[in-house]
Scaffold this motif. Sequence first.
Motif, PDB file in Angstrom:
ATOM      1  N   UNK A 417      54.502 -39.470 -44.548  1.00  0.00           N
ATOM      2  CA  UNK A 417      53.842 -38.409 -44.353  1.00  0.00           C
ATOM      3  C   UNK A 417      52.801 -38.215 -43.503  1.00  0.00           C
ATOM      4  N   UNK A 418      52.401 -37.191 -43.395  1.00  0.00           N
ATOM      5  CA  UNK A 418      51.397 -36.690 -41.989  1.00  0.00           C
ATOM      6  C   UNK A 418      50.018 -37.067 -42.729  1.00  0.00           C
ATOM      7  N   UNK A 419      49.516 -36.587 -43.943  1.00  0.00           N
ATOM      8  CA  UNK A 419      48.457 -36.680 -44.421  1.00  0.00           C
ATOM      9  C   UNK A 419      47.260 -36.332 -43.446  1.00  0.00           C
ATOM     10  N   UNK A 420      46.289 -37.318 -43.313  1.00  0.00           N
ATOM     11  CA  UNK A 420      45.300 -37.163 -42.479  1.00  0.00           C
ATOM     12  C   UNK A 420      45.437 -37.812 -40.918  1.00  0.00           C
ATOM     13  N   UNK A 421      46.040 -39.108 -41.235  1.00  0.00           N
ATOM     14  CA  UNK A 421      46.157 -39.991 -39.873  1.00  0.00           C
ATOM     15  C   UNK A 421      46.874 -39.211 -39.031  1.00  0.00           C
ATOM     16  N   UNK A 422      48.069 -38.835 -39.247  1.00  0.00           N
ATOM     17  CA  UNK A 422      48.873 -38.295 -38.240  1.00  0.00           C
ATOM     18  C   UNK A 422      48.682 -36.564 -37.942  1.00  0.00           C
ATOM     19  N   UNK A 423      47.816 -35.864 -38.841  1.00  0.00           N
ATOM     20  CA  UNK A 423      47.821 -34.398 -38.699  1.00  0.00           C
ATOM     21  C   UNK A 423      47.241 -34.048 -37.012  1.00  0.00           C
ATOM     22  N   UNK A 424      46.565 -34.904 -36.315  1.00  0.00           N
ATOM     23  CA  UNK A 424      46.275 -34.561 -35.173  1.00  0.00           C
ATOM     24  C   UNK A 424      47.727 -34.667 -33.920  1.00  0.00           C
ATOM     25  N   UNK A 425      48.786 -35.018 -34.581  1.00  0.00           N
ATOM     26  CA  UNK A 425      49.823 -35.240 -33.675  1.00  0.00           C
ATOM     27  C   UNK A 425      51.232 -34.173 -34.183  1.00  0.00           C
ATOM     28  N   UNK A 426      50.773 -33.517 -35.337  1.00  0.00           N
ATOM     29  CA  UNK A 426      51.745 -32.723 -35.676  1.00  0.00           C
ATOM     30  C   UNK A 426      52.332 -31.680 -34.855  1.00  0.00           C
ATOM     31  N   UNK A 427      51.737 -31.026 -34.011  1.00  0.00           N
ATOM     32  CA  UNK A 427      52.185 -30.193 -33.023  1.00  0.00           C
ATOM     33  C   UNK A 427      52.966 -30.831 -31.953  1.00  0.00           C
ATOM     34  N   UNK A 428      52.539 -32.126 -31.778  1.00  0.00           N
ATOM     35  CA  UNK A 428      53.372 -32.870 -30.643  1.00  0.00           C
ATOM     36  C   UNK A 428      55.018 -32.543 -31.252  1.00  0.00           C
ATOM     37  N   UNK A 429      55.201 -32.714 -32.547  1.00  0.00           N
ATOM     38  CA  UNK A 429      56.712 -32.565 -32.928  1.00  0.00           C
ATOM     39  C   UNK A 429      57.242 -31.087 -33.108  1.00  0.00           C
ATOM     40  N   UNK A 430      56.253 -30.157 -33.462  1.00  0.00           N
ATOM     41  CA  UNK A 430      56.881 -29.082 -33.988  1.00  0.00           C
ATOM     42  C   UNK A 430      56.246 -27.723 -32.763  1.00  0.00           C
ATOM     43  N   UNK A 431      55.411 -28.093 -31.870  1.00  0.00           N
ATOM     44  CA  UNK A 431      55.077 -27.045 -31.073  1.00  0.00           C
ATOM     45  C   UNK A 431      54.016 -26.129 -31.867  1.00  0.00           C
ATOM     46  N   UNK A 432      53.378 -25.423 -30.992  1.00  0.00           N
ATOM     47  CA  UNK A 432      52.402 -24.423 -31.624  1.00  0.00           C
ATOM     48  C   UNK A 432      53.032 -23.705 -32.717  1.00  0.00           C
ATOM     49  N   UNK A 433      54.151 -22.935 -32.260  1.00  0.00           N
ATOM     50  CA  UNK A 433      54.902 -21.982 -33.048  1.00  0.00           C
ATOM     51  C   UNK A 433      55.426 -22.571 -34.442  1.00  0.00           C
ATOM     52  N   UNK A 434      55.993 -23.548 -34.365  1.00  0.00           N
ATOM     53  CA  UNK A 434      56.547 -24.517 -35.525  1.00  0.00           C
ATOM     54  C   UNK A 434      55.326 -24.777 -36.427  1.00  0.00           C
ATOM     55  N   UNK A 435      54.250 -25.199 -35.890  1.00  0.00           N
ATOM     56  CA  UNK A 435      53.207 -25.575 -36.676  1.00  0.00           C
ATOM     57  C   UNK A 435      52.366 -24.405 -37.379  1.00  0.00           C
ATOM     58  N   UNK A 436      52.412 -23.285 -36.586  1.00  0.00           N
ATOM     59  CA  UNK A 436      52.013 -22.251 -36.864  1.00  0.00           C
ATOM     60  C   UNK A 436      52.674 -21.385 -38.239  1.00  0.00           C
TER      61      UNK A 436
END
Length: 460
Positions: A417-436
């Motif tokens: 999972x992403x949780x707290x540790x990987x949250x700063x990187x989520x946008x690297x995988x999904x881009x701004x639109x996917x994260x939005x």
Amino acid sequence: MINEQLSAALRQIVGRANVLDRAEELLCYSYDATPLTALPDAVVLPSTAQEIAAILQLANKERIPVVPRGAGTCLSGGPVPTSGGIVLLTARLNRILEIDTANLTATVQPGVVTADFHSAVERLGLFYPPDPASLSVSTMGGNVAEGAGGPRCFKYGTTKDWVTGLEVVLPTGEIIRTGGKTVKNVSGYDLTHLFIGSEGTLGVITEIIVRLIPLPEAKQTLLAIFTALDDAAKTVSAIVAAKIVPTTLELMDKVTIERIESYKPTGLPLDADGLLLIEVDGSGNEVTRQAELIEEIVRHCGAREIKVAQTPEESERLWEARRSAFAATARSCPTVIIEDATVPRDKVPEMVRHIRALAAKHHLAVAILAHAGDGNLHPNIMTDQRNKEELERVERFTAEMFQAALELGGTLSGEHGIGLLKSPFLEWEFGPAGTAVMRRIKSVLDPNNILNPGKMFSEN
Ligand SMILES: Cc1cc2nc3c(=O)[nH]c(=O)nc-3n(C[C@H](O)[C@H](O)[C@H](O)COP(=O)(O)OP(=O)(O)OC[C@H]3O[C@@H](n4cnc5c(N)ncnc54)[C@H](O)[C@@H]3O)c2cc1C
């Protein structure tokens, strides 16, 4: 944050004994299996979906964070109450409600321990394959909320492939049902799979329907020993390319082998650079044929020795050694951080080389363990969180490792999972639109952001 009036309201919902707020009690629910810690203001132990609905309604009215918690074995900071508030423990929702042998399904509450569920279905000759290495402690609810995997996922898929229905209490207090026991179901949006892997951010899971299959008749465990880790990694795609689907294909490097042997001596070879722990299951003939084919491929790929477990006890000893890898690594240093980057299977050798090169570049001790058949690598970084300079190097290592995994067509997380540790990187995988899109889904279901706030999405 929680005053006497609110505590009284919580006690009214779940009963006096089921609200914990003494300092020593709060401490027990302030951590998970990462180095992160944060104290909650209260811990509540509801026993029904209705009680959970009442807690969430109250929390919404008062804007109090609520963090669902199973066994707290998460490896990404999910159940750590970083915004304070209420930890909602599922320990009292711990019943297997039904094992339906006519439909090959089971219905369980979220607090059921995964290994207990395995034993219950296996006593009836049935099989629930998802097997996170934490299964003797972790809960079915935690497994669903994290979309947990495990060694057997190579052949059988992860938790998301076995859940067919849920009961969920929404952050606003409504209780909904998704999916059900049917084999087929394409009604409406697939809400079941929206909640699987939602990491306690979209709803509290209160009932889980899973499918079962007959318990395989036979299995065989093999240990392939390699002088070069690279050869072990290359063997993974050779087995896949030969159209053989073992149940498990686990890889361990030299550092992991050494740590296991100093913790729980099992006779793993200390002079090997890499090992593959392979298991096949199925009918007796099928198992023998697959094991023979695998032995052939493994030898061709450079294994210097292959050991075949001769008894179920011998096989279980090897699996116990594998499952002890985290504890074995953790006891050898003050802090261990387990990462989870995942790549397409044919990129495992390249990713293993990247990890070794990055560890050398940043002068870090890293043990590599992998569900290699799934391309799911767990570099275990051995560090000391009190050493700020080293932690900065750990951060640079993980960021560069995530970048490498994404460039190879992989993902930030195969199962933790992403949780707290990987949250700063989520946008690297999904881009701004996917994260939005994900943020919008969160705000529709949880307009006041009370359920596990700060997880999945970086707040800064
Ligand atoms: C030694 C070790 C080995 C591990 N091996 C594996 C492995 O092989 N594969 C794997 O996938 N993981 C593995 N893990 C990680 C972890 O065990 C899994 O993520 C597991 O599914 C977490 O279950 P839990 O009951 O401990 O949940 P917790 O850690 O308590 O919670 C995990 C997340 O789920 C949420 N949550 C919990 N219950 C509910 C609920 N009822 N409703 C909504 N949200 C909820 C929490 O808020 C949190 O975000 C391992 C961990 C350890 C320590």
